[in-house]
Write a protein that holds these residues in place. Structure first.
Motif, mmCIF file in Angstrom:
data_model
loop_
_atom_site.group_PDB
_atom_site.id
_atom_site.type_symbol
_atom_site.label_atom_id
_atom_site.label_comp_id
_atom_site.label_asym_id
_atom_site.label_seq_id
_atom_site.Cartn_x
_atom_site.Cartn_y
_atom_site.Cartn_z
ATOM 1 N N GLU A 341 0.827 -1.215 0.000
ATOM 2 C CA GLU A 341 0.000 0.000 0.000
ATOM 3 C C GLU A 341 0.859 1.262 0.000
ATOM 4 O OE1 GLU A 341 -3.294 -0.080 2.641
ATOM 5 O OE2 GLU A 341 -3.956 1.935 2.059
ATOM 6 N N LYS A 342 1.893 1.260 0.843
ATOM 7 C CA LYS A 342 2.749 2.445 0.980
ATOM 8 C C LYS A 342 3.491 2.718 -0.343
ATOM 9 C CE LYS A 342 6.596 4.070 3.879
ATOM 10 N NZ LYS A 342 7.750 3.871 3.013
ATOM 11 N N HIS A 343 4.146 1.677 -0.850
ATOM 12 C CA HIS A 343 4.936 1.872 -2.075
ATOM 13 C C HIS A 343 4.056 2.210 -3.275
ATOM 14 C CE1 HIS A 343 8.297 -0.606 -0.088
ATOM 15 N NE2 HIS A 343 8.567 0.688 -0.008
ATOM 16 N N ALA A 344 2.897 1.557 -3.358
ATOM 17 C CA ALA A 344 2.012 1.799 -4.506
ATOM 18 C C ALA A 344 1.479 3.234 -4.455
ATOM 19 C CB ALA A 344 0.871 0.792 -4.511
ATOM 20 N N VAL A 357 -3.383 0.363 -8.806
ATOM 21 C CA VAL A 357 -3.918 -0.930 -8.375
ATOM 22 C C VAL A 357 -2.741 -1.830 -7.999
ATOM 23 C CG1 VAL A 357 -5.315 -2.913 -9.078
ATOM 24 C CG2 VAL A 357 -5.847 -0.636 -9.976
ATOM 25 N N GLY A 358 -2.717 -2.252 -6.748
ATOM 26 C CA GLY A 358 -1.642 -3.133 -6.296
ATOM 27 C C GLY A 358 -2.025 -4.588 -6.505
ATOM 28 N N ASN A 359 -1.086 -5.348 -7.047
ATOM 29 C CA ASN A 359 -1.285 -6.800 -7.155
ATOM 30 C C ASN A 359 -0.917 -7.417 -5.818
ATOM 31 O OD1 ASN A 359 -1.918 -7.387 -9.990
ATOM 32 N ND2 ASN A 359 0.059 -6.427 -10.381
ATOM 33 N N ILE A 360 -1.855 -8.065 -5.181
ATOM 34 C CA ILE A 360 -1.541 -8.716 -3.912
ATOM 35 C C ILE A 360 -1.061 -10.126 -4.240
ATOM 36 C CG2 ILE A 360 -2.433 -9.471 -1.689
ATOM 37 C CD1 ILE A 360 -4.598 -7.271 -1.997
ATOM 38 N N GLN A 371 -5.525 -10.944 -6.536
ATOM 39 C CA GLN A 371 -6.219 -10.111 -5.551
ATOM 40 C C GLN A 371 -5.715 -8.705 -5.778
ATOM 41 O OE1 GLN A 371 -6.290 -11.493 -1.282
ATOM 42 N NE2 GLN A 371 -4.716 -12.829 -2.090
ATOM 43 N N LEU A 372 -6.587 -7.724 -5.629
ATOM 44 C CA LEU A 372 -6.169 -6.360 -5.947
ATOM 45 C C LEU A 372 -6.393 -5.423 -4.763
ATOM 46 C CD1 LEU A 372 -7.789 -5.961 -9.515
ATOM 47 C CD2 LEU A 372 -5.460 -6.712 -8.973
ATOM 48 N N LEU A 373 -5.536 -4.402 -4.694
ATOM 49 C CA LEU A 373 -5.732 -3.331 -3.735
ATOM 50 C C LEU A 373 -5.833 -2.043 -4.555
ATOM 51 C CD1 LEU A 373 -5.749 -2.808 -0.640
ATOM 52 C CD2 LEU A 373 -3.364 -2.115 -0.885
ATOM 53 N N VAL A 374 -7.020 -1.455 -4.576
ATOM 54 C CA VAL A 374 -7.248 -0.264 -5.406
ATOM 55 C C VAL A 374 -7.040 0.974 -4.531
ATOM 56 C CG1 VAL A 374 -8.919 0.943 -6.873
ATOM 57 C CG2 VAL A 374 -8.932 -1.561 -6.759
ATOM 58 N N ILE A 375 -6.106 1.821 -4.951
ATOM 59 C CA ILE A 375 -5.743 2.980 -4.115
ATOM 60 C C ILE A 375 -5.977 4.278 -4.894
ATOM 61 C CG2 ILE A 375 -3.852 4.079 -2.828
ATOM 62 C CD1 ILE A 375 -2.457 1.256 -2.955
ATOM 63 N N ASP A 376 -6.699 5.201 -4.263
ATOM 64 C CA ASP A 376 -6.799 6.557 -4.829
ATOM 65 C C ASP A 376 -6.672 7.556 -3.686
ATOM 66 O OD1 ASP A 376 -9.264 6.630 -3.611
ATOM 67 O OD2 ASP A 376 -10.432 6.687 -5.453
ATOM 68 N N ALA A 377 -6.905 8.843 -3.985
ATOM 69 C CA ALA A 377 -6.684 9.864 -2.958
ATOM 70 C C ALA A 377 -7.580 9.631 -1.739
ATOM 71 C CB ALA A 377 -6.946 11.245 -3.555
ATOM 72 N N GLY A 378 -8.697 8.961 -1.936
ATOM 73 C CA GLY A 378 -9.656 8.744 -0.849
ATOM 74 C C GLY A 378 -9.310 7.563 0.044
ATOM 75 N N GLY A 379 -8.297 6.770 -0.309
ATOM 76 C CA GLY A 379 -7.962 5.595 0.497
ATOM 77 C C GLY A 379 -7.811 4.352 -0.361
ATOM 78 N N SER A 380 -7.921 3.198 0.292
ATOM 79 C CA SER A 380 -7.722 1.956 -0.472
ATOM 80 C C SER A 380 -8.891 1.005 -0.282
ATOM 81 C CB SER A 380 -6.426 1.283 -0.026
ATOM 82 O OG SER A 380 -6.574 0.834 1.299
ATOM 83 N N LYS A 381 -9.056 0.121 -1.267
ATOM 84 C CA LYS A 381 -10.158 -0.844 -1.228
ATOM 85 C C LYS A 381 -9.633 -2.156 -1.783
ATOM 86 C CE LYS A 381 -14.644 -1.520 -3.546
ATOM 87 N NZ LYS A 381 -15.479 -2.114 -2.548
#
Ligand code: C5P
Length: 403
Positions: A341-344, A357-360, A371-381
């Motif tokens: 999350e931090k690096h992405a 979008v981070g590949n988990i 599995q994906l971690l979707v990150i934008d200015a509002g946070g991650s999902k």
């Protein structure tokens, strides 16, 4: 993942030699979770038997409007009311002409006239029949009436001629039926996608590359097409078929090196959304050898690297603002070994893009799952582990809301 779960499909078979492909289509639709109810015209039964279709679908096959096994003797009403769609395969010239005029003189045509669900037809006929002005009038009328035509394609025909009118393959029809049922969240939007690895030549036979099957990028291309977008897919070396190619809504440009991918992507960057899914080699070879470098005992070659252009960064630099949103809306991907999350998110900010979008890991490369971690200015999902196509559909849903 079954893409047609709980869908009830009436499969109408009309009289054409391509009817021999309908048992396979029925199986493909059922594999995706659909229940299939077959209706056959008299002529269809010359090519494939009701017994075959009943055995495969597990449902009785209806062939006559005078069938008293339906309690109210109104098969044409009963069968269409239960359906999510009627799919006619193959669509003969005769049946299409009848349907375009609203004629209803057998069970299948009556059912179509009495329907309250969508109708899809996969035409199949000899090229002269397809090109005939009368058939083209039928096509125009049916399209105006909101009927969805699947194909036809051009190619070898059963009669030995070559031309337009060949029915799509069952797998292509099944994919289009699946696409038909997806939400049209990107209707009219232009989507650009980079996918796969790049390959940097050292000499004519050697090179360096990155791990990437291209599956995630190709899944996003398919999901975007299903959502109604027009897609330009720029693919590095990978052996995947172009998704939903027969729709004519996808353009594919094959490239090899990062430089080629950069040039092709920048040239196509006039789009609404850009997904940078490719695993681009960070470094290219300064001076690739023209001839194969000969092995010389234990001596090792000295290879000089040069930095490759950052495609995503350069597209993001061209972005303007449209309706308060970045245009194109750029989505990057990140594969990290630690602190995803931090690096992405750092990468997202550095590249000036609204979403990453981070590949988990760990089983993302080449796998059908991710599995994906979707990150934008509002946070991650987090998008939980699933087949890449299913993840791609969820990601397209999220991005569609952003634009
Ligand atoms: O900078 P890094 O390679 O970690 O960033 C990954 C993201 O940037 C991915 O979306 C990838 O497609 C994109 N990228 C690019 N051009 C490069 C390197 C990465 O578009 N040269």
């Amino acid at each position: 993942m079954q893409s047609l779960l709980n869908k009830k499909i009436v499969l109408g078979i009309s009289g054409g030699i391509a009817a021999y492909k309908t048992p396979e289509l029925a199986r493909l639709l059922m594999q995706e979770g659909a229940s299939v109810q077959v209706i056959m015209t008299d002529a269809a039964q010359q090519f494939v038997t009701p017994v075959t279709m009943q055995a495969l679908t597990g449902n009785p096959v209806y062939t006559s409007q005078w069938d008293n096994s339906i309690s109210n003797n109104m098969a044409h009403i009963e069968l269409s009311r239960a359906a999510d769609a009627i799919v006619i395969v193959p669509g003969s010239a005769d049946l299409m002409a009848k349907l375009s005029l609203g004629l209803a003189d057998d069970l299948l045509s009556t059912l179509c006239l009495a329907r309250d669900c969508p109708l899809l037809i996969a035409p199949a006929m000899n090229k002269q029949m397809w090109e005939h002005a009368a058939t083209q009038r039928s096509v125009e009328r049916l399209s105006k009436d909101g009927v969805t035509l699947l194909g036809p394609a051009s190619g070898f025909q059963a009669c030995g001629e070559v031309g337009m009118g060949r029915m799509l393959e069952p797998s292509e029809i099944a994919e289009q039926v699946i696409a038909f049922f997806q939400k049209k969240t990107l209707l009219g939007k232009k989507v650009l996608i980079t996918a796969g690895p790049t390959f940097e030549a050292i000499d004519p036979v050697r090179g360096i590359t990155n791990h990437s099957s291209g599956k995630m990028g190709f899944a996003i291309a398919r999901a975007a097409l299903e959502a109604g977008a027009q897609v330009h897919l720029i693919a590095g070396p990978c052996h995947l078929p172009t998704p939903l190619e027969v729709t004519g809504l996808i353009t594919r440009t094959n490239v090899v090196s990062a430089k080629e991918m950069h040039a092709a992507t920048l040239a196509a960057s006039d789009c609404d959304i850009f997904f940078a899914v490719a695993a681009v080699a960070d470094w290219g070879i300064a001076k690739p050898a023209k001839e194969k470098i000969k092995r010389n005992g234990k001596e090792v070659p000295n290879i000089e690297f040069v930095a490759n252009p950052d495609i995503l960064l350069d597209v993001a630099k061209t972005a303007k603002t449209k309706g308060g949103k970045p245009h194109p809306y750029c989505v990057g991907f990140a594969a990290e070994s630690t602190n995803l999350e931090k690096h992405a998110d750092e990468k997202r900010k550095r590249k000036g893009i609204p979403m990453i979008v981070g590949n988990i890991g760990p089983d993302t490369f080449g796998s059908d799952l991710n599995q994906l971690l979707v990150i934008d200015a509002g946070g991650s999902k987090k998008i939980a582990k699933a087949e890449k196509l299913q993840l791609a559909r969820q990601l397209i849903g999220l991005v569609a809301k952003k634009i």
